[in-house]
Motif scaffolding. Structure first.
Motif, PDB file in Angstrom:
ATOM      1  N   GLU A   1       0.842  -1.125  -0.064  1.00  0.00           N
ATOM      2  CA  GLU A   1      -0.018  -0.004   0.030  1.00  0.00           C
ATOM      3  C   GLU A   1       0.857   1.388   0.111  1.00  0.00           C
ATOM      4  N   HIS A   2       1.899   1.183   0.970  1.00  0.00           N
ATOM      5  CA  HIS A   2       2.823   2.379   0.890  1.00  0.00           C
ATOM      6  C   HIS A   2       3.217   2.624  -0.646  1.00  0.00           C
ATOM      7  N   ILE A   3       3.825   1.635  -1.223  1.00  0.00           N
ATOM      8  CA  ILE A   3       4.339   1.753  -2.548  1.00  0.00           C
ATOM      9  C   ILE A   3       3.491   2.473  -3.526  1.00  0.00           C
TER      10      ILE A   3
ATOM     11  N   ARG B   1       3.492   6.554  -5.220  1.00  0.00           N
ATOM     12  CA  ARG B   1       3.706   6.636  -6.684  1.00  0.00           C
ATOM     13  C   ARG B   1       2.416   7.530  -6.854  1.00  0.00           C
ATOM     14  N   ARG B   2       1.390   7.503  -6.138  1.00  0.00           N
ATOM     15  CA  ARG B   2       0.120   8.213  -6.323  1.00  0.00           C
ATOM     16  C   ARG B   2       0.392   9.880  -5.930  1.00  0.00           C
ATOM     17  N   ALA B   3       1.209   9.731  -4.700  1.00  0.00           N
ATOM     18  CA  ALA B   3       1.637  11.010  -4.295  1.00  0.00           C
ATOM     19  C   ALA B   3       2.382  11.918  -5.046  1.00  0.00           C
ATOM     20  N   GLU B   4       3.303  11.280  -5.669  1.00  0.00           N
ATOM     21  CA  GLU B   4       4.297  11.769  -6.969  1.00  0.00           C
ATOM     22  C   GLU B   4       3.483  12.280  -8.223  1.00  0.00           C
TER      23      GLU B   4
ATOM     24  N   TRP C   1      -4.421  13.902   1.124  1.00  0.00           N
ATOM     25  CA  TRP C   1      -4.355  13.790  -0.346  1.00  0.00           C
ATOM     26  C   TRP C   1      -3.024  13.709  -0.969  1.00  0.00           C
ATOM     27  N   ARG C   2      -2.420  15.194  -0.869  1.00  0.00           N
ATOM     28  CA  ARG C   2      -1.134  15.039  -1.087  1.00  0.00           C
ATOM     29  C   ARG C   2      -0.225  13.937  -0.965  1.00  0.00           C
ATOM     30  N   ALA C   3      -0.571  13.500   0.300  1.00  0.00           N
ATOM     31  CA  ALA C   3       0.444  12.338   0.581  1.00  0.00           C
ATOM     32  C   ALA C   3       0.101  10.911   0.019  1.00  0.00           C
TER      33      ALA C   3
END
Ligand code: UDP
Ligand code: MG
Length: 337
Positions: free
Chosen positions: A7-9, A13-16, A130-132
């Protein structure tokens, strides 16, 4: 542990991939909220303005009979960005929310009550979430002391029952107050059901979620639209939309009763054989009769609940009807620079 890392990965990726200046749509269902709207706009704009991000208000006038629509229209005329979706009558908060989701253009949506029970001061924190990389950031009511003891206890019971009976996991004490990413909105809009128990639908679509605890204040002005009868029906709607377990319970109940009656029959036969014929009492017959007709009526009622729901879904009526749309100041924001 393994799963958490996965989930962290994804989240990283989404945050970027998050765009720098997302358009925020603030979705506000309003039913007879004239008294509180000015406070709401003042507090919300004060909370969201400093973010320096473009934002718009999507008000849904859910068939209000007071000045709600006029007040919002006046603000829109005076340069407030966003729009007012006027529904043809009072369709209820769940339908109003669905209308709001359909008419919002934002990259992120914040669903919030008009009565300031959902503090807009949390919105910047939600944007941070959201940004995270989280797709859903929901408010979690840690202190429900603004609710009555009865409402708190019955709500607690409902969440327990719901999570026990249904396959989905709905966080207890999370309301509709939440930030959702555009892709969650698209997922929600794809769900065709007429019976919209939003809290359940939010949980059903899933997506990586984060909770922000807050203390729920009393409503600033105006009055609440719920009473216990409405809440009871809302709870039944929620349960029957998300689990068929109540139907299965009758299967087990029936099996148990059948087993017991076999045992009783065996007991009677043995007694007659051992002690001779004996005319049993009228009372036990009557009690048995009344008890089982009660059980049968209950089970028919339970099946009826589901049949009624099938009936409503089969009619395929729209979830809400729009009467008017009033546009505010033109939106200057470009979604993709
Ligand atoms: N609301 C609505 N339609 C309704 C009832 C309520 O759009 O039929 C809106 C209402 O204006 C408010 C929000 O839903 O913005 C929550 O309503 P309320 O404060 O009555 O509920 P509670 O806070 O008790 O859950
Ligand atoms: Mg309220």
């Amino acid at each position: 542990m393994q799963i958490e890392q996965g989930e962290h990965i994804y989240r990283k990726r989404r945050a970027e991939g998050r765009i720098a200046t997302p358009l925020i749509s603030i979705v506000v269902p309003a039913y007879n909220e004239a008294e509180v709207l000015d406070h709401f706009l003042k507090d919300t704009s004060a909370a969201v303005g400093p973010l320096g991000l473009p934002y718009e208000y999507i008000f849904i006038d859910d068939g209000s009979s007071d000045e709600t629509a006029n007040i919002i229209a006046a603000h829109l005329k005076n340069g407030l960005q966003g729009r007012l979706i006027g529904l043809a009558r009072n369709f209820g908060k769940e339908a109003a929310l669905t209308a709001g989701l359909a008419h919002a253009k934002g990259d992120v949506l914040v669903v919030i009550d008009a009565d300031l029970q959902d503090p807009p001061q949390l919105i910047p924190q939600m944007i941070d979430g959201w940004r995270a990389g989280y797709d859903v950031v929901y408010g979690l009511r840690v202190d429900r002391s603004s609710d009555t003891v009865m409402k708190r206890n019955s709500a607690g019971l409902f969440y327990k029952l719901f999570n026990r009976l249904s396959d989905i996991d709905m966080p207890a004490n999370a309301g509709d107050f939440r930030l959702i990413d555009r892709k969650v909105v698209e997922a929600l809009l794809k769900l065709p059901e007429r019976n919209r128990f939003m809290k359940g639908l939010f949980a059903w679509v899933g997506f990586s979620s984060m909770a922000i605890p807050y203390e729920r204040p009393h409503r600033r002005a105006g009055y609440g639209k719920w009473n216990y009868w409405k809440l009871w029906n809302f709870a039944i709607d929620g349960l029957t939309s998300f689990t068929t377990m109540p139907l299965r319970i009758w299967f087990y109940g029936g099996a148990l009763v059948a087993a017991l009656s076999f045992a009783y029959a065996a007991f009677l036969i043995i007694r007659v054989m051992a002690f001779g014929i004996d005319v049993p009492g009228y009372a036990s017959l009557m009690v048995g009769l009344l008890f089982f007709s009660g059980v049968q009526l209950l089970s028919i009622g339970m099946i009826g609940e589901y049949v009624a729901r099938l009936f409503n879904e089969a009619k395929q009526r729209p979830i809400y009807l729009v009467q008017d749309i009033i546009e505010g100041a033109p939106n200057t924001h470009k979604t993709k620079p």
